[in-house]
Motif scaffolding. Structure first.
Motif, PDB file in Angstrom:
ATOM      1  N   GLY A 108       0.789  -1.234   0.000  1.00  0.00           N
ATOM      2  CA  GLY A 108       0.000   0.000   0.000  1.00  0.00           C
ATOM      3  C   GLY A 108       0.817   1.277   0.000  1.00  0.00           C
ATOM      4  N   LYS A 111       3.884   1.525  -4.606  1.00  0.00           N
ATOM      5  CA  LYS A 111       4.826   1.007  -5.603  1.00  0.00           C
ATOM      6  C   LYS A 111       4.147   0.753  -6.954  1.00  0.00           C
ATOM      7  N   THR A 112       3.001   0.082  -6.912  1.00  0.00           N
ATOM      8  CA  THR A 112       2.320  -0.262  -8.162  1.00  0.00           C
ATOM      9  C   THR A 112       1.773   0.992  -8.856  1.00  0.00           C
ATOM     10  N   ASN A 113       1.267   1.937  -8.073  1.00  0.00           N
ATOM     11  CA  ASN A 113       0.831   3.207  -8.658  1.00  0.00           C
ATOM     12  C   ASN A 113       1.980   3.915  -9.370  1.00  0.00           C
TER      13      ASN A 113
END
Ligand code: ADP
Ligand code: MG
Length: 311
Positions: A108, A111-113
């Motif tokens: 959360g 990282k993926t964003n």
């Protein structure tokens, strides 16, 4: 200057064909190849060694270079803006090509964003912080969201459909598959002008397939090879490589940061930059750089919104 594989001394039509089928499109690809990997294509290590040496002579690849060449090469480095001013300043311009940047953080932390954002930013023209290039997104956790790309692209003034078309997506199902994808990537990177390679996450498969201390050596060896392959791609194609890494708790740590990236030392050595991400209040995130040869340690904050990452 780019040389065809046929121009390598000792490479005829048949060998050239074999090389191309395996993704060695230019003499440069062969010059950078490892003996073992090329032996798989050519049938013997002796032959592989001979061809690699010939390719290196052809492209002028020497073990020793002068500091001037290192300097010029460094000047060749380009930057992909993160879309966040404070972060670009912290990074000295953005995410560097010819390097691996590791995004480390807890679940959360963003990282993926961040990976989605960069896959759009790389497509922008240079005066807007991009490289007018495409992205390769390797997803190991099934967290890629094309809807997110659409939102970010709209905000950055790109046609969402074009933005989606400019991202090549591969789902990696296990660590071997992940390595195979990188092996195959060299076929499309130059052809499609891919300037950003994302692996989200780099280590998850390796960790679940090689659990515990007894498997540590084998895991690190494989990971080491994988990272070396990534650095090679970054270097040959002047691309930025961005990988994510989950952090794990170190229960035996009394002082300092009780969290550490899961990949261990191999990653610390392989990644040129490591950006730590942590959650702040609400949608605020804090990025911190450590282990950088260039930048003094410091922090920047940004927000995660519908439009992606912003100041
Ligand atoms: P990580 O990959 O480090 O686990 P993510 O990049 O998946 O973290 O971040 C998840 C967070 O991103 C969520 O907690 C949520 O707050 C935020 N987020 C995701 N999508 C949106 C959105 N469309 N608008 C605002 N925030 C979002
Ligand atoms: Mg994630």
């Amino acid at each position: 200057q780019s040389y065809d594989v046929e121009e390598i001394e000792g490479v005829g039509r048949v060998t050239a064909q074999k090389l191309r089928e395996s993704g060695y499109n230019t003499a440069l690809d062969v010059a950078y190849a490892g003996v073992k990997e090329l032996a798989d294509v050519l049938g013997s290590e002796d032959r592989a060694r001979q061809i690699i040496a010939a390719a290196q002579r052809l492209v002028g690849l020497n073990n020793f270079v002068t500091a001037l060449e290192v300097y010029e090469r460094k000047r060749n480095v380009q930057y992909i803006s993160t879309g966040v001013k404070a972060l670009d300043e912290l990074l000295g311009g953005g995410i560097e090509t010819r390097a691996i940047t590791e995004l480390a953080g807890e679940f959360g932390s963003g990282k993926t964003n961040f990976c989605h954002q960069l896959s759009v930013m790389v497509q922008l023209p240079e005066d807007k912080g991009g490289l007018k290039g495409k992205a390769l997104f390797i997803d190991t956790e099934n967290t890629f969201r094309p809807e997110r790309i659409v939102q970010i692209a709209k905000y950055r003034g790109l046609d969402p459909k074009e933005a989606l078309k400019n991202i090549f997506y591969a789902r990696a199902y296990n660590s071997d598959h992940q390595m195979l994808i990188i092996d195959e990537a060299k076929k499309i990177i130059p052809k499609e002008n891919i300037r950003l390679i994302v692996i989200d996450s780099l280590v998850a498969h390796f960790r679940s397939e090689y659990p515990g201390r007894e498997n540590l050596a084998e895991r690190q060896q494989k990971l080491n090879h994988h990272i070396a392959q990534l650095l090679k791609l970054a270097d040959i194609y002047n691309a930025a490589v961005v990988v994510t890494n989950q952090v794990i708790a170190q229960p035996d740590m009394f002082f300092g940061n009780p969290l550490k990236p899961a990949g261990g030392n191999v990653i610390a050595h392989g990644a040129t930059y490591r950006i730590w991400l942590r959650k702040g209040k609400e949608n605020i995130r804090v990025a911190r750089i450590l282990d950088s040869p260039m930048h003094p340690e410091s922090e920047a904050t940004f927000k995660i919104t519908e439009e992606g990452l912003i100041d």
